[in-house]
Design a protein around this motif. Structure first.
Motif, mmCIF file in Angstrom:
data_model
loop_
_atom_site.group_PDB
_atom_site.id
_atom_site.type_symbol
_atom_site.label_atom_id
_atom_site.label_comp_id
_atom_site.label_asym_id
_atom_site.label_seq_id
_atom_site.Cartn_x
_atom_site.Cartn_y
_atom_site.Cartn_z
ATOM 1 N N SER A 15 -49.471 1.977 35.633
ATOM 2 C CA SER A 15 -48.030 1.756 35.807
ATOM 3 C C SER A 15 -47.558 2.034 37.234
ATOM 4 O O SER A 15 -46.352 2.033 37.490
ATOM 5 N N HIS A 16 -48.468 2.252 38.163
ATOM 6 C CA HIS A 16 -48.137 2.542 39.559
ATOM 7 C C HIS A 16 -47.148 1.506 40.096
ATOM 8 O O HIS A 16 -47.426 0.307 40.131
ATOM 9 N N ASN A 17 -45.958 1.982 40.505
ATOM 10 C CA ASN A 17 -44.941 1.058 41.010
ATOM 11 C C ASN A 17 -44.080 1.767 42.037
ATOM 12 O O ASN A 17 -44.115 2.994 42.171
ATOM 13 N N TYR A 18 -43.307 0.995 42.778
ATOM 14 C CA TYR A 18 -42.490 1.533 43.860
ATOM 15 C C TYR A 18 -41.013 1.524 43.460
ATOM 16 O O TYR A 18 -40.266 0.600 43.783
ATOM 17 N N ALA A 19 -40.607 2.577 42.756
ATOM 18 C CA ALA A 19 -39.215 2.664 42.312
ATOM 19 C C ALA A 19 -38.373 3.545 43.223
ATOM 20 O O ALA A 19 -37.162 3.628 43.037
ATOM 21 N N GLY A 20 -38.988 4.227 44.190
ATOM 22 C CA GLY A 20 -38.231 5.030 45.142
ATOM 23 C C GLY A 20 -37.446 6.156 44.496
ATOM 24 O O GLY A 20 -36.281 6.375 44.815
ATOM 25 N N LEU A 21 -38.092 6.901 43.601
ATOM 26 C CA LEU A 21 -37.399 7.882 42.774
ATOM 27 C C LEU A 21 -37.301 9.270 43.375
ATOM 28 O O LEU A 21 -36.725 10.161 42.758
ATOM 29 N N SER A 22 -37.845 9.483 44.574
ATOM 30 C CA SER A 22 -38.024 10.844 45.073
ATOM 31 C C SER A 22 -37.262 11.087 46.365
ATOM 32 O O SER A 22 -37.819 10.933 47.464
ATOM 33 N N PRO A 23 -35.989 11.485 46.306
ATOM 34 C CA PRO A 23 -35.236 11.784 47.528
ATOM 35 C C PRO A 23 -35.936 12.852 48.358
ATOM 36 O O PRO A 23 -36.410 13.853 47.830
ATOM 37 N N ASN A 31 -40.037 2.385 50.611
ATOM 38 C CA ASN A 31 -40.731 1.268 49.970
ATOM 39 C C ASN A 31 -40.138 0.898 48.620
ATOM 40 O O ASN A 31 -40.738 0.113 47.877
ATOM 41 N N LYS A 32 -38.975 1.442 48.305
ATOM 42 C CA LYS A 32 -38.332 1.149 47.030
ATOM 43 C C LYS A 32 -38.158 -0.354 46.846
ATOM 44 O O LYS A 32 -37.666 -1.055 47.739
ATOM 45 N N GLY A 33 -38.575 -0.848 45.701
ATOM 46 C CA GLY A 33 -38.416 -2.255 45.374
ATOM 47 C C GLY A 33 -39.552 -3.148 45.819
ATOM 48 O O GLY A 33 -39.557 -4.348 45.509
ATOM 49 N N ALA A 34 -40.540 -2.593 46.521
ATOM 50 C CA ALA A 34 -41.682 -3.402 46.939
ATOM 51 C C ALA A 34 -42.597 -3.693 45.760
ATOM 52 O O ALA A 34 -42.568 -3.008 44.732
ATOM 53 N N VAL A 35 -43.421 -4.712 45.905
ATOM 54 C CA VAL A 35 -44.412 -5.038 44.885
ATOM 55 C C VAL A 35 -45.585 -4.071 45.031
ATOM 56 O O VAL A 35 -46.133 -3.904 46.124
ATOM 57 N N SER A 36 -45.960 -3.423 43.935
ATOM 58 C CA SER A 36 -47.078 -2.479 43.974
ATOM 59 C C SER A 36 -48.357 -3.168 43.509
ATOM 60 O O SER A 36 -48.325 -4.245 42.911
ATOM 61 N N HIS A 37 -49.480 -2.509 43.755
ATOM 62 C CA HIS A 37 -50.785 -3.063 43.416
ATOM 63 C C HIS A 37 -51.617 -1.992 42.703
ATOM 64 O O HIS A 37 -52.467 -1.334 43.309
ATOM 65 N N PRO A 38 -51.354 -1.786 41.397
ATOM 66 C CA PRO A 38 -52.021 -0.697 40.669
ATOM 67 C C PRO A 38 -53.543 -0.768 40.702
ATOM 68 O O PRO A 38 -54.217 0.261 40.834
ATOM 69 N N ARG A 39 -54.094 -1.967 40.591
ATOM 70 C CA ARG A 39 -55.558 -2.089 40.574
ATOM 71 C C ARG A 39 -56.148 -1.635 41.916
ATOM 72 O O ARG A 39 -57.090 -0.834 41.962
ATOM 73 N N ALA A 40 -55.571 -2.132 43.003
ATOM 74 C CA ALA A 40 -56.057 -1.739 44.322
ATOM 75 C C ALA A 40 -55.870 -0.247 44.550
ATOM 76 O O ALA A 40 -56.739 0.425 45.119
ATOM 77 N N ALA A 41 -54.748 0.289 44.089
ATOM 78 C CA ALA A 41 -54.475 1.716 44.261
ATOM 79 C C ALA A 41 -55.527 2.562 43.566
ATOM 80 O O ALA A 41 -56.055 3.527 44.132
ATOM 81 N N ALA A 42 -55.830 2.222 42.324
ATOM 82 C CA ALA A 42 -56.807 2.997 41.566
ATOM 83 C C ALA A 42 -58.201 2.874 42.165
ATOM 84 O O ALA A 42 -58.950 3.858 42.239
ATOM 85 N N ALA A 90 -37.974 5.959 35.698
ATOM 86 C CA ALA A 90 -38.523 7.311 35.560
ATOM 87 C C ALA A 90 -39.533 7.379 34.420
ATOM 88 O O ALA A 90 -40.535 8.091 34.501
ATOM 89 N N ALA A 91 -39.286 6.627 33.359
ATOM 90 C CA ALA A 91 -40.214 6.615 32.229
ATOM 91 C C ALA A 91 -41.538 5.945 32.586
ATOM 92 O O ALA A 91 -42.572 6.240 31.982
ATOM 93 N N TRP A 92 -41.513 5.049 33.559
ATOM 94 C CA TRP A 92 -42.716 4.326 33.993
ATOM 95 C C TRP A 92 -43.525 5.088 35.039
ATOM 96 O O TRP A 92 -44.668 4.724 35.340
ATOM 97 N N SER A 93 -42.974 6.130 35.618
ATOM 98 C CA SER A 93 -43.569 6.753 36.797
ATOM 99 C C SER A 93 -45.039 7.123 36.604
ATOM 100 O O SER A 93 -45.424 7.734 35.611
ATOM 101 N N ALA A 94 -45.850 6.770 37.609
ATOM 102 C CA ALA A 94 -47.279 7.123 37.615
ATOM 103 C C ALA A 94 -47.555 8.305 38.532
ATOM 104 O O ALA A 94 -48.687 8.542 38.930
#
Length: 417
Positions: A15-23, A31-42, A90-94
């Protein structure tokens, strides 16, 4: 019993994504709103672990948590379809992949009962992380179930924020020797909240039974927090007798260093001057969010993100550092760009546990063959990309859950379902 340092890396979840949740985490918010790449990240994370294995270091891992966290949304009287966007994200956060925030660890040589103590972090300051600890605690209790050698503690209660090992350092003549433990707490800085409260740090120290004469409490500099050092490990890292820190890391560095030297006379403190590397460059490059490790041959190596070598002031400083006669002898760059873009470098991705590997659950220990198996599951099941508007898609949620289930099955960890 042979004590060694085991680095437990978090496997980056599907579920790795860029939601920009951490002030306060400048990389994450930029990077909030960017397209993430979970496979590459892992896969980047797997290669990082593989590199450490090949350097002769003991390596473990923790598993992604169940995401999206429908149970947490249910407690908020909502669900994935109807939740407000920030709650859905927040529920999706990895973010549990950053296991430096999993727990605070006091090895057996430091504790009165001769056991390794681990306190799971509550992470209450940030909503997207506040619901991690039950899943993390379940893994800690499995991995360190041998009560003759480990004590796993529940989190410090709210409202006192505890963010784990990212705000804790240990110094000792060697990993198996008694040492001193450094707890770094903060106050607000530049409008950003402090993540680690003094009360939480002191509660953990008491729970672990640490000797006050071998415990140091240090206040993080407000300027560092304001510049984006949301955790201490963005501006300082320690290993054995060495502390490597930015000049502006601490509120009262003179008092902190004097306390350290008094309690550990052989301490070597390497301070990076702000005139050589600005606080901004140190944080942008994650110079200090590196793994400072002792290699089998005895040399210390600093495992840094590629961004450190791409920042001119940092690159020049590191070249001079290893050319000198100091304790850090090697620089090892690693590619963790997907994690970096979400605000976590090499040190964020690992929890250090000093223990006898024979006393931990072997299912959480890595070897080359097991990393091959993990990489195969990731390549087959992890999403290649996640776009911001996909977080409301129930099909993606099903795919992410199935991906995690496939990994648990491969590693024979069905207890974590």
């Amino acid at each position: 019993m042979t004590l060694t340092e085991i680095n437990y890396d978090g496997i980056v979840g599907p579920s790795h994504n860029y939601a920009g949740l951490s002030p306060g985490n400048l990389a994450a918010t930029s990077n909030k709103g960017a397209v993430s790449h979970p496979r590459a990240a892992a896969l980047q994370g797997v290669e990082k672990m593989r590199g450490n294995l090949r350097r002769g270091l003991a390596q473990g891992f923790f598993l992604p948590l169940d995401r999206p966290n429908i149970g947490w949304l249910g407690k908020l009287a909502t669900d994935l379809a109807s939740a407000e966007p920030h709650l859905r994200a927040a529920a999706w956060s990895a973010s549990a992949m950053w296991t430096a925030n999993a727990a605070t660890v006091s090895p057996a040589p430091d504790t009165p009962d001769g056991r390794c103590h681990l306190t799971v972090a509550n992470l209450v300051t940030m909503p997207h992380r506040s619901h991690e600890w039950p899943g993390t605690l379940a893994q800690l209790k499995l991995a360190f179930a041998d009560e003759a050698h480990f004590a796993v503690h529940d989190p410090v209660p709210p409202p006192f924020g505890d963010e784990g090992a990212a705000n804790h350092m240990r110094m000792a003549p060697n990993h198996a020797a008694p040492g001193i433990e450094l707890f770094v707490y903060g106050r607000a800085g530049g409008g950003f909240p402090a993540r680690q409260h003094s009360e939480a740090s002191r509660a953990v120290a008491r729970a672990h039974g640490l000797d006050p004469e071998r415990t140091v409490f240090i206040e993080q500099a407000e300027a560092a927090i304001a510049a984006g050092a949301f955790h201490n490990d963005v501006v300082a890292v320690a290993n054995e007798q060495v502390l490597f820190a930015h000049e502006q890391a601490f509120a009262d560095p003179g008092a902190a260093y004097a306390d350290i030297r008094e309690k550990l006379p052989q301490a070597e403190i390497v301070i990076v001057p702000a005139q050589r590397v600005s606080l901004q460059d140190a944080i942008a490059s994650y110079l200090f969010n590196a793994q400072l490790v002792t290699l089998p041959e005895g040399d210390m190596a600093l495992i840094v993100p590629l961004e450190a070598e791409e920042t001119a002031s940092v690159r020049d400083y590191l070249q001079e550092l290893i050319a000198g006669n100091g304790p850090i002898r090697k620089i090892v760059p690693v590619d963790v760009r997907q994690s970096m873009a979400n605000g976590g470098g090499p040190a964020c991705l690992r929890l250090r546990v000093v223990a006898d590997p024979a006393t931990v659950d072997p299912r959480f220990l890595a070897d080359e063959a097991k990393l091959d198996r993990i990489a195969a599951v990731v390549a087959e099941h992890w999403p290649e990309d996640i776009e911001p508007d996909q977080l409301a898609d129930p099909a993606l949620a099903d795919r992410v859950r199935a991906a995690r289930a496939a990994l648990l099955e491969e590693l024979e960890l069905a207890e974590l379902r």
